[in-house]
Motif scaffolding. Structure first.
Motif, short mmCIF file in Angstrom:
data_model
loop_
_atom_site.label_atom_id
_atom_site.label_comp_id
_atom_site.label_asym_id
_atom_site.label_seq_id
_atom_site.Cartn_x
_atom_site.Cartn_y
_atom_site.Cartn_z
N CYS A 54 9.62 1.39 -0.01
CA CYS A 54 9.50 0.21 0.85
C CYS A 54 9.15 -1.04 0.04
O CYS A 54 9.19 -2.15 0.56
CB CYS A 54 8.46 0.43 1.94
SG CYS A 54 6.79 0.38 1.34
N MET A 55 8.81 -0.88 -1.24
CA MET A 55 8.48 -2.06 -2.03
C MET A 55 9.73 -2.76 -2.59
O MET A 55 9.61 -3.79 -3.25
CB MET A 55 7.50 -1.72 -3.15
CG MET A 55 8.01 -0.84 -4.24
SD MET A 55 6.67 -0.59 -5.43
CE MET A 55 7.47 0.47 -6.60
N THR B 200 8.14 -5.58 8.55
CA THR B 200 7.45 -4.55 9.34
C THR B 200 6.50 -3.69 8.52
O THR B 200 5.61 -3.04 9.08
CB THR B 200 8.47 -3.64 10.07
OG1 THR B 200 9.41 -3.14 9.12
CG2 THR B 200 9.20 -4.39 11.16
N ASN B 201 6.67 -3.64 7.17
CA ASN B 201 5.69 -2.89 6.37
C ASN B 201 5.33 -3.64 5.08
O ASN B 201 5.04 -3.04 4.05
CB ASN B 201 6.18 -1.47 6.05
CG ASN B 201 7.53 -1.45 5.39
OD1 ASN B 201 8.00 -2.47 4.88
ND2 ASN B 201 8.17 -0.30 5.37
N GLU B 202 5.29 -4.97 5.19
CA GLU B 202 5.05 -5.81 4.01
C GLU B 202 3.69 -5.55 3.36
O GLU B 202 3.57 -5.49 2.13
CB GLU B 202 5.16 -7.28 4.41
CG GLU B 202 5.02 -8.25 3.25
CD GLU B 202 5.06 -9.69 3.72
OE1 GLU B 202 6.12 -10.31 3.62
OE2 GLU B 202 4.01 -10.18 4.20
N PHE C 238 -3.38 -1.62 6.17
CA PHE C 238 -2.33 -1.11 5.28
C PHE C 238 -2.31 -1.87 3.96
O PHE C 238 -2.04 -1.29 2.91
CB PHE C 238 -0.96 -1.17 5.97
CG PHE C 238 -0.68 0.04 6.83
CD1 PHE C 238 0.00 1.13 6.34
CD2 PHE C 238 -1.15 0.10 8.14
CE1 PHE C 238 0.25 2.25 7.11
CE2 PHE C 238 -0.92 1.22 8.93
CZ PHE C 238 -0.21 2.30 8.42
N LEU C 239 -2.59 -3.18 4.02
CA LEU C 239 -2.65 -3.97 2.78
C LEU C 239 -3.96 -3.73 2.03
O LEU C 239 -3.96 -3.31 0.87
CB LEU C 239 -2.50 -5.46 3.09
CG LEU C 239 -2.77 -6.42 1.92
CD1 LEU C 239 -1.71 -6.26 0.84
CD2 LEU C 239 -2.80 -7.86 2.39
N VAL C 240 -5.09 -3.99 2.69
CA VAL C 240 -6.39 -4.02 2.00
C VAL C 240 -6.80 -2.64 1.50
O VAL C 240 -7.15 -2.47 0.32
CB VAL C 240 -7.48 -4.62 2.92
CG1 VAL C 240 -8.85 -4.53 2.26
CG2 VAL C 240 -7.14 -6.06 3.26
#
Length: 308
Positions: free
Chosen positions: A105-106, A128-130, A75-77
Motif C-alpha cells: 500500500c506504500m 483510504t490507507n494513507e 494507523f499512522l501514529v
C-alpha cells in the motif's frame, strides 16, 4: 540465530512461528504486554537483556478499508512509533540483522502496475490507507538510512502483497477482504440469503498470497540474507478481480446465491499488483494456489470461529 519476532500474535507472526518448527533458530516472541513497542525505553531494555542476533518486525495495527478510514490517526501514529522504536533500539544495541515487513500500500495510487520496488515515494498515496502507508514508508527508509550510515548493518525490507490464511481475523469491521468475505459468504449460505452485496463494481484487481507462503519466504530470506535486495516485493506476480475472489470463495463454501454491486461504497486502488522480477531473481516463488489457500483458510475459520 536468536531471533526477536515482533507481532508474534498476529496472522503473519503465528505463521512464522508455525514454520519455525522446521528450522533450528531460537525465537523470542513476546506478547505486547511483555514488550510494548510503543514504549521506546522498554524496547531498548528488552534488546539489552535478550541480545538477539536478528529482529523480524511483523507487528502492526492492520485492517481493511473500513478500519483505515475510521482510525487514520492510530494507523499512522502507532505504526510509525513502533517502527521507529524497534529500528532505532536495534541499531543502538548492535543488532546486525533486521527484516522489516512493509506493505504494497506504500506504492503510489497512480503508478502503472506491476509495482516495482523503485516506485516508493514517486507519487500520491491512496487516501483510504494513507496513514498506514506513511508509517510503512518511514520504516522502509529508516532501514536504508541505517545501512548507509553503517554498512555492517543488514537492515532490509520485504513488501508483501495482500495476505490471508490461517490465524487470520474474521471480524467484518477489522479484517481484510478474503477473511471478511469468507465469513460473509458462509453466513449467507447458512441463513439461505439469496443475494450478497459486493462493494463497488467488483472490477478492482487485488493480489492475495497465502500467509504460510510468506512465512516460508522469511526463512528463505534468513538463509540468503546477504544477497537479498534492500527492498523486495514478495507476492504472486498475478492478480484477480474482487468478483473473482467472491466467486472462488462461494465455490469453496458452497454458496449458490447471486451477487449485487453496491456502487456507493469505496473500493480503494483499481489495481495493486507487485512486480516479482527481483523476487524471481532472488530464487523464490509461492506454492499455494488460490483455491487451495481459500480451502485451508475456510477450514481454519470453521474450526476456530464456528461451533458446528
Amino acid at each position: 540465530m536468536k531471533i526477536l519476532l515482533t507481532g508474534a500474535n498476529g496472522m503473519v507472526g503465528k505463521n512464522i512461528l508455525d514454520v519455525a518448527q522446521k528450522h533450528q533458530h531460537e525465537f523470542l516472541s513476546p506478547s505486547s504486554i511483555e514488550l510494548n513497542l510503543l514504549d521506546g525505553i522498554a524496547v531498548q531494555k528488552y534488546l539489552k537483556i535478550h541480545k538477539p542476533d536478528m529482529v523480524i518486525h511483523a507487528a502492526g495495527i492492520v485492517g481493511g478499508i473500513q478500519a483505515n478510514i475510521a482510525q487514520p490517526v492510530k494507523f499512522l501514529v502507532d505504526n510509525m512509533q513502533m517502527g521507529l522504536n524497534i529500528l532505532t533500539a536495534a541499531n543502538n544495541a548492535g543488532v546486525g540483522h533486521f527484516l522489516n515487513l512493509s506493505s504494497s500500500c506504500m506504492y503510489p495510487r497512480g503508478a502503472i502496475n506491476p509495482l516495482s520496488e523503485d516506485l516508493i515515494l514517486k507519487g500520491e498515496l491512496e487516501p483510504t490507507n494513507e496513514g498506514y502507508a506513511l508509517a510503512k514508508i518511514t520504516s522502509t527508509r529508516l532501514c536504508e538510512y541505517i545501512c548507509k550510515e553503517n554498512p555492517e548493518r543488514l537492515y532490509k525490507t520485504i513488501i508483501p502483497c495482500n495476505l490471508y490464511g490461517r490465524f487470520d481475523k474474521f471480524d467484518p469491521n477489522h479484517s481484510h477482504m478474503i477473511p471478511a468475505v469468507i465469513r460473509k459468504v458462509d453466513e449467507a449460505k447458512k441463513s439461505q440469503q439469496p443475494e450478497l452485496d459486493i462493494w463497488g463494481d467488483g472490477e478492482a484487481r487485488r493480489e492475495f498470497m497465502y500467509a504460510e507462503d510468506l512465512a516460508e519466504f522469511v526463512f528463505y530470506a534468513i538463509d540468503n540474507f546477504s544477497t537479498m535486495p534492500q527492498n523486495l516485493n514478495v507476492g504472486l506476480g498475478t492478480d484477480f478481480t474482487i468478483n473473482e475472489y467472491y466467486q472462488a470463495i462461494a465455490g469453496v463454501v458452497g454458496y449458490t446465491g447471486k451477487f449485487k454491486h453496491d456502487l456507493s461504497k469505496p473500493v480503494g486502488m483499481k489495481q495493486k499488483l507487485i512486480d516479482d522480477a527481483r523476487l524471481k531473481e532472488f530464487g523464490w516463488s509461492f506454492k499455494t494456489s488460490l483455491d487451495a489457500g481459500i480451502k485451508q483458510t475456510y477450514e481454519f475459520y470453521l474450526s476456530e470461529y464456528c461451533n458446528d
